[in-house]
Design an enzyme around this catalytic site. Structure first.
Site, mmCIF file in Angstrom:
data_model
loop_
_atom_site.group_PDB
_atom_site.id
_atom_site.type_symbol
_atom_site.label_atom_id
_atom_site.label_comp_id
_atom_site.label_asym_id
_atom_site.label_seq_id
_atom_site.Cartn_x
_atom_site.Cartn_y
_atom_site.Cartn_z
ATOM 1 N N CYS A 92 0.835 -1.115 0.070
ATOM 2 C CA CYS A 92 -0.028 -0.061 0.096
ATOM 3 C C CYS A 92 0.806 1.229 0.044
ATOM 4 O O CYS A 92 0.430 2.369 -0.388
ATOM 5 C CB CYS A 92 -0.886 0.270 1.210
ATOM 6 S SG CYS A 92 -2.104 -1.351 1.039
ATOM 7 N N HIS A 147 -2.903 7.305 3.114
ATOM 8 C CA HIS A 147 -3.510 5.926 2.607
ATOM 9 C C HIS A 147 -4.693 5.743 3.292
ATOM 10 O O HIS A 147 -4.774 5.901 4.556
ATOM 11 C CB HIS A 147 -2.256 4.780 2.865
ATOM 12 C CG HIS A 147 -3.080 3.474 2.517
ATOM 13 N ND1 HIS A 147 -3.644 2.986 1.417
ATOM 14 C CD2 HIS A 147 -2.803 2.454 3.315
ATOM 15 C CE1 HIS A 147 -4.033 1.900 1.378
ATOM 16 N NE2 HIS A 147 -3.573 1.447 2.512
ATOM 17 N N ASN A 165 -10.478 0.218 1.171
ATOM 18 C CA ASN A 165 -8.914 0.268 1.065
ATOM 19 C C ASN A 165 -8.517 -0.316 -0.227
ATOM 20 O O ASN A 165 -8.639 -1.338 -0.781
ATOM 21 C CB ASN A 165 -8.363 -0.589 2.100
ATOM 22 C CG ASN A 165 -6.922 -0.592 2.074
ATOM 23 O OD1 ASN A 165 -6.298 -0.191 1.015
ATOM 24 N ND2 ASN A 165 -6.078 -1.122 3.196
HETATM 25 O O1 UT7 Z 1 -3.833 -1.204 3.881
HETATM 26 C C1 UT7 Z 1 -2.742 -1.291 4.879
HETATM 27 C C2 UT7 Z 1 -3.335 -2.630 5.522
HETATM 28 N N1 UT7 Z 1 -4.354 -2.490 6.052
HETATM 29 C C3 UT7 Z 1 -4.693 -1.908 7.303
HETATM 30 O O2 UT7 Z 1 -4.372 -0.815 7.717
HETATM 31 C C4 UT7 Z 1 -5.627 -2.377 8.390
HETATM 32 C C5 UT7 Z 1 -5.494 -2.136 9.640
HETATM 33 N N2 UT7 Z 1 -6.470 -2.921 10.614
HETATM 34 C C6 UT7 Z 1 -7.513 -2.618 10.729
HETATM 35 O O3 UT7 Z 1 -8.137 -1.790 9.964
HETATM 36 C C7 UT7 Z 1 -8.494 -3.120 11.511
HETATM 37 O O4 UT7 Z 1 -7.476 -4.023 12.549
HETATM 38 C C8 UT7 Z 1 -9.520 -3.964 11.277
HETATM 39 C C9 UT7 Z 1 -10.768 -3.331 10.550
HETATM 40 C C10 UT7 Z 1 -9.030 -5.137 10.257
HETATM 41 C C11 UT7 Z 1 -10.216 -4.685 12.235
HETATM 42 O O5 UT7 Z 1 -10.725 -3.976 13.348
HETATM 43 P P1 UT7 Z 1 -10.352 -4.090 14.839
HETATM 44 O O6 UT7 Z 1 -11.224 -2.996 15.393
HETATM 45 O O7 UT7 Z 1 -8.502 -4.198 14.887
HETATM 46 O O8 UT7 Z 1 -10.950 -5.333 15.121
HETATM 47 P P2 UT7 Z 1 -10.093 -6.747 15.832
HETATM 48 O O9 UT7 Z 1 -9.441 -7.647 15.133
HETATM 49 O O10 UT7 Z 1 -9.353 -6.187 17.094
HETATM 50 O O11 UT7 Z 1 -11.298 -7.562 16.379
HETATM 51 C C12 UT7 Z 1 -12.312 -7.161 17.432
HETATM 52 C C13 UT7 Z 1 -13.631 -7.747 17.289
HETATM 53 C C14 UT7 Z 1 -13.481 -9.060 17.455
HETATM 54 O O12 UT7 Z 1 -14.477 -9.766 18.401
HETATM 55 P P3 UT7 Z 1 -14.147 -10.453 19.741
HETATM 56 O O13 UT7 Z 1 -12.973 -11.281 19.810
HETATM 57 O O14 UT7 Z 1 -13.822 -9.113 20.531
HETATM 58 O O15 UT7 Z 1 -15.308 -10.915 20.256
HETATM 59 C C15 UT7 Z 1 -13.422 -9.739 16.134
HETATM 60 O O16 UT7 Z 1 -13.690 -11.150 15.978
HETATM 61 O O17 UT7 Z 1 -14.285 -7.701 16.328
HETATM 62 C C16 UT7 Z 1 -14.584 -8.910 15.432
HETATM 63 N N3 UT7 Z 1 -14.629 -8.783 14.206
HETATM 64 C C17 UT7 Z 1 -15.720 -8.488 13.391
HETATM 65 N N4 UT7 Z 1 -16.911 -8.522 13.766
HETATM 66 C C18 UT7 Z 1 -18.007 -8.263 12.740
HETATM 67 C C19 UT7 Z 1 -13.412 -8.737 13.254
HETATM 68 N N5 UT7 Z 1 -13.908 -8.489 11.962
HETATM 69 C C20 UT7 Z 1 -15.231 -8.401 12.219
HETATM 70 C C21 UT7 Z 1 -16.139 -8.032 11.123
HETATM 71 N N6 UT7 Z 1 -17.388 -7.812 11.476
HETATM 72 N N7 UT7 Z 1 -15.886 -7.835 9.770
#
Ligand code: UT7
Length: 328
Positions: free
Chosen positions: A112, A251, A281
């Protein structure tokens, strides 16, 4: 020494849209979760007969038309991408054929951050006198590389392309570029199969290694830590401070990352370009897509100072500080 200036920006998005409601039917997620955690409402998806070089060629041709530059005037083409049409030949060569270019052409792989790396390469080529007119394209069709049963990645990415026409100029355009990489974070975001380390095989497919794997929260922490640092480094090398920035164009990975970075830099939200809600993204295309939205919205004026900042797999990061000299 000539300066490297930006003559024009343009972009291309495939027609088909994939909404959060569509994703609700594929994985256990909700529109409310996606919007509140990422800022994304929908993304564009390439048609079955479209590949990265098609998107790249459409964005590139649009940028050339906007700049009033003929294909024969381009003496270098750089395509930043993480989803090339194939391992080789380069997507840049395939896009060059589609645009009628006959100049050196190569792909640049910095995930990216690729668009910022490409601006850096184009700037060096122009400042050294080796190239006069460079077409820089960021194009990705990441939806082809996503596991649509993995809710941690499938909600984020979309397809698109954006391009800049850069040319030697007496007026300063690109004021400074600062790039970085740290391979110790390579496993945080990767696509393992299809290269020499893990060629395509039944086993690779069985393990899902033909899809993007991401540790989202670690990438998130890296981004909010590293972007303010590299932005300040590039500004310092340009002899400027955050107060001089007209537009921060980061980005577009997650609206929460953008907001945190802006707050840490002390740049008010009104000076931060957000273009994630309707495109998601789009990796290497995200910065030129955001810049094009600024341009077509009539909000980009000669003399504006842009801080273009990227981060991504590698891990890689980079910032380019640019004075807008192109058309208003
Ligand atoms: O382009 C460059 C590279 N990529 C990025 O910059 C991505 C950077 N990261 C992010 O944008 C975020 O980390 C994500 C959007 C991917 C995930 O968001 P988060 O707030 O970091 O969520 P998390 O992975 O810490 O998960 C929090 C909770 C989890 O549930 P529990 O364990 O708290 O019960 C996940 O299972 O949210 C859950 N979860 C979802 N729930 C509904 C993760 N993805 C989803 C989803 N829908 N799509």
């Amino acid at each position: 020494m000539p300066h490297a200036a930006i003559l024009a920006v343009a972009s291309y998005l495939p027609e088909r849209r994939l909404t959060n409601a569509d994703l609700e039917r594929l994985v256990d997620t909700s529109d409310e979760w996606i919007v509140s955690r990422t800022g994304i409402c929908e993304r564009h998806v390439a048609a079955p007969d479209e590949s990265t070089s098609d998107l790249a060629a459409k964005a590139g041709a649009a940028a050339l038309a906007r700049a009033g530059v003929a294909p024969a005037e381009v003496d270098l083409l750089i395509v930043a991408t993480s989803s090339p049409d194939m391992l080789f030949p380069a997507t840049a060569c395939l896009a060059a054929r589609k645009m009628g270019l006959s100049c050196p052409a190569f792909d640049l792989s910095a995930a990216c951050t690729g668009f910022i790396y490409a601006i850096g390469q184009a700037t060096s080529a122009i400042e050294s006198g080796r190239s006069r007119t460079v077409l820089v394209i960021g194009a990705d069709v990441l939806t082809r590389l996503i596991d649509f049963t993995d809710r941690g990645t499938c909600i984020l990415f979309g397809d698109g392309a954006g391009a800049l026409v850069m040319r030697a100029s007496e007026k300063p355009g690109v004021l400074g570029v600062h790039l970085g990489a740290d391979g110790s974070g390579a496993d945080l975001l990767s696509l393992r199969a299809g290269g020499s380390a893990r060629p395509c095989s039944v086993e690779a497919l069985r393990d899902g290694d033909n899809f993007i794997k991401m540790n989202g929260s670690e990438v998130f922490k890296f981004a909010v830590r590293q972007i303010p640092i590299v932005t300040r480094q590039a500004l310092q090398e340009s002899g400027l401070t955050v107060d001089d920035v007209t537009w921060l164009v980061p980005h577009q990975a997650n609206t929460r990352i953008t907001a945190t970075v802006a707050e840490r830099l002390g740049i008010p939200a009104a000076r931060v370009v957000e273009r994630i809600a309707d495109v998601g993204n789009t990796s290497t295309a995200s910065i030129p897509l955001a810049l094009d939205a600024l341009y077509t919205g009539g909000n980009l004026h000669a003399g504006d100072v842009l801080a273009l900042v990227g981060f991504g797999a590698g891990l890689t990061w980079g910032a380019a500080i640019v004075t807008w000299t192109g058309e208003e």
